[in-house]
Write an enzyme that holds these catalytic residues in place. Structure first.
Site, PDB file in Angstrom:
ATOM      1  N   GLU A  85      12.050  57.459  10.567  1.00  0.00           N
ATOM      2  CA  GLU A  85      13.481  57.134  10.482  1.00  0.00           C
ATOM      3  C   GLU A  85      14.211  58.176   9.650  1.00  0.00           C
ATOM      4  O   GLU A  85      15.288  58.637  10.018  1.00  0.00           O
ATOM      5  CB  GLU A  85      13.649  55.741   9.870  1.00  0.00           C
ATOM      6  CG  GLU A  85      15.108  55.320   9.757  1.00  0.00           C
ATOM      7  CD  GLU A  85      15.282  53.871   9.296  1.00  0.00           C
ATOM      8  OE1 GLU A  85      14.279  53.187   9.083  1.00  0.00           O
ATOM      9  OE2 GLU A  85      16.443  53.451   9.152  1.00  0.00           O
TER      10      GLU A  85
ATOM     11  N   GLU B 260      18.312  56.887  -4.682  1.00  0.00           N
ATOM     12  CA  GLU B 260      17.468  56.666  -5.880  1.00  0.00           C
ATOM     13  C   GLU B 260      16.011  56.487  -5.457  1.00  0.00           C
ATOM     14  O   GLU B 260      15.100  57.034  -6.096  1.00  0.00           O
ATOM     15  CB  GLU B 260      17.936  55.420  -6.657  1.00  0.00           C
ATOM     16  CG  GLU B 260      19.280  55.566  -7.363  1.00  0.00           C
ATOM     17  CD  GLU B 260      20.462  55.477  -6.408  1.00  0.00           C
ATOM     18  OE1 GLU B 260      20.325  54.889  -5.312  1.00  0.00           O
ATOM     19  OE2 GLU B 260      21.532  56.016  -6.741  1.00  0.00           O
TER      20      GLU B 260
END
Ligand SMILES: Cc1cc2nc3c(=O)[nH]c(=O)nc-3n(C[C@H](O)[C@H](O)[C@H](O)COP(=O)(O)OP(=O)(O)OC[C@H]3O[C@@H](n4cnc5c(N)ncnc54)[C@H](O)[C@@H]3O)c2cc1C
Length: 401
Positions: A254, A385
């Site tokens: 992905e 993050e």
């Protein structure tokens, strides 16, 4: 190390380029409302868009270019990942519609890697022919970055499993045929060794889909509720309770697939052209050091993005699974999506606030839309993050935080 395409790759690049110029309507990229790297854009504008899309889709299927890197026995062209990357770069440059990113680009490669022979025979030809569409059912209200914390369960009952729980942020769930669903199959086992993947027919009784309207005003993603949904046991893909490891593979695909690096280059070219042609305070914008600096920074980062794309494709061709590399690529491209939107808004000034139906809106009003949409890219498929954590731990060997 040689930093250039082979002759075969050069020829393929030209072939794709010519195909796109021929098969996309001439003004297609001017109708595109998508922002590079964004997830939730409204797509395309114009009365004849459906017609143009249908024509392009048909031509693409005829070429077999919707599944170019799959093995031939499963309807693919067995092209290299580098050729796939070239194809993605050119199509995103021309802002061509992305075909079946989820079933074709993410689920199918995972089935090919971890599915049984029966599953490959059952699902892959249907995906290759674009007969079925899917959404990714991973995130839940209390499990996004930490997907091992999912609570939706699938418990075995004879030759069926019974699914109960809720998914959220499910892109396209209101308009697809199947869910590619991550569920807990053993609530008593450790978190990482108790989840599995299922393919779930969205027509199965007990499924409720509730679309959520985004800041762009569209219904890009949804909440999906499962209430005693019965699924045949044969729809469990890969090994039972090994789903978390299969998920890592699927997420790597992905993160590689959603880059669309050519779209950044195209947007940059339009921006640079705009700066050359537009006068402000008696001189071209391109003379302004502030504008030049912003454009130079974007150009540099786009080059970095390109280098990462080619490097990741090369790794895949050598049989290595991209792990840290796909996180680096995802991080760089999606953060660039934000930087590009911010730079564009800064360069446009008040013109950046004008909506696309007003004729003085620069670049068809893409900037404010991109400014809203670019946020999605740094969250979907794992936040920035989380990508930095992966790079720190898997890439640099730093301890877990
Ligand atoms: C446009 C869009 C489309 C999406 N489509 C889908 C889809 O089709 N299917 C699907 O399943 N999901 C989808 N998602 C969901 C997406 O994958 C999650 O939103 C994402 O993984 C973050 O999870 P969360 O929202 O639960 O946030 P949380 O995990 O709750 O995180 C909240 C904040 O804390 C930070 N954070 C969390 N853990 C850490 C840590 N360990 N270290 C540092 N910071 C941390 C995060 O970076 C974030 O800023 C989509 C999201 C968007 C925006």
């Amino acid at each position: 190390m040689e930093f250039r395409f082979s002759e075969k790759e050069e020829a393929f690049y030209r072939e794709v380029d010519e195909f796109l110029r021929k098969e996309l309507p001439p003004d297609w990229d001017q109708k595109c409302l998508a922002w590079p790297g964004g997830y939730a854009s409204l797509g395309y504008r114009g009365d004849d868009v459906a017609e143009g899309y249908a024509h392009y889709r048909q031509k693409l299927l005829e070429k077999g270019w919707n599944t170019i890197s799959w093995p031939k026995e499963f309807g693919g062209r067995a092209y290299s990942y580098m050729e796939q990357a070239i194809f993605d770069e050119r199509t995103s440059y021309y802002r061509a519609p992305m075909m079946d990113v989820i079933a074709g680009g993410m689920v199918a490669p995972t089935i090919l890697k971890v599915g049984t022979e029966e599953q490959k025979k059952k699902w892959i030809p249907r995906i290759a022919a674009s007969e079925i569409t899917m959404f990714l059912g991973y995130s839940e209200p209390n499990a996004g970055s930490d997907l091992a914390g999912i609570r939706t369960t699938a418990l075995q009952d004879g030759d069926e499993y019974v699914i109960n729980g809720q998914k959220v942020w499910s892109s396209g769930a209101n308009a697809v045929d199947y869910a590619w669903l991550l569920v807990r199959t053993d609530p008593t086992a450790p978190r990482h060794r108790s989840v599995s993947f299922f393919l779930v027919d969205m027509k199965t009784p007990g499924i409720t889909v509730r679309p959520l309207t985004t800041i762009l005003g569209n219904q890009h993603f949804c909440e999906v509720f499962f209430d005693n949904v019965r699924v045949p046991a044969e729809n469990l893909v890969g090994q039972k309770n090994r789903g978390f490891y299969h998920l890592m593979t699927a997420l790597d695909f992905e993160r590689v697939i959603l880059v669309g690096i050519g779209g950044f280059k195209r947007m940059y070219e339009e921006l640079a052209e705009f700066a050359k042609k537009t006068n402000r305070n008696g001189r071209p914008l391109s003379d302004d050091p502030f504008v030049r600096l912003k454009l130079a920074r974007l150009a540099t980062e786009i080059e970095i993005g390109y280098t990462l794309v080619w490097r990741t494709a090369e790794m895949l061709d050598k049989g290595k699974a991209p792990s840290v590399e796909s996180s680096v690529l995802k991080l760089v491209a999606t953060e660039l999506s934000r930087k590009m939107a911010e730079a564009t808004m800064d360069i446009f000034g008040p013109y950046g606030l004008i909506d696309d139906d007003i004729d003085i809106a620069p670049l068809r009003g893409l900037a404010p839309r991109g400014y809203l949409d670019c946020i999605s890219a740094t969250i979907g498929a794992g936040t920035s993050e989380i990508q930095r954590n992966i790079i720190a731990q898997r890439g640099l060997g730093l301890p877990r935080n």
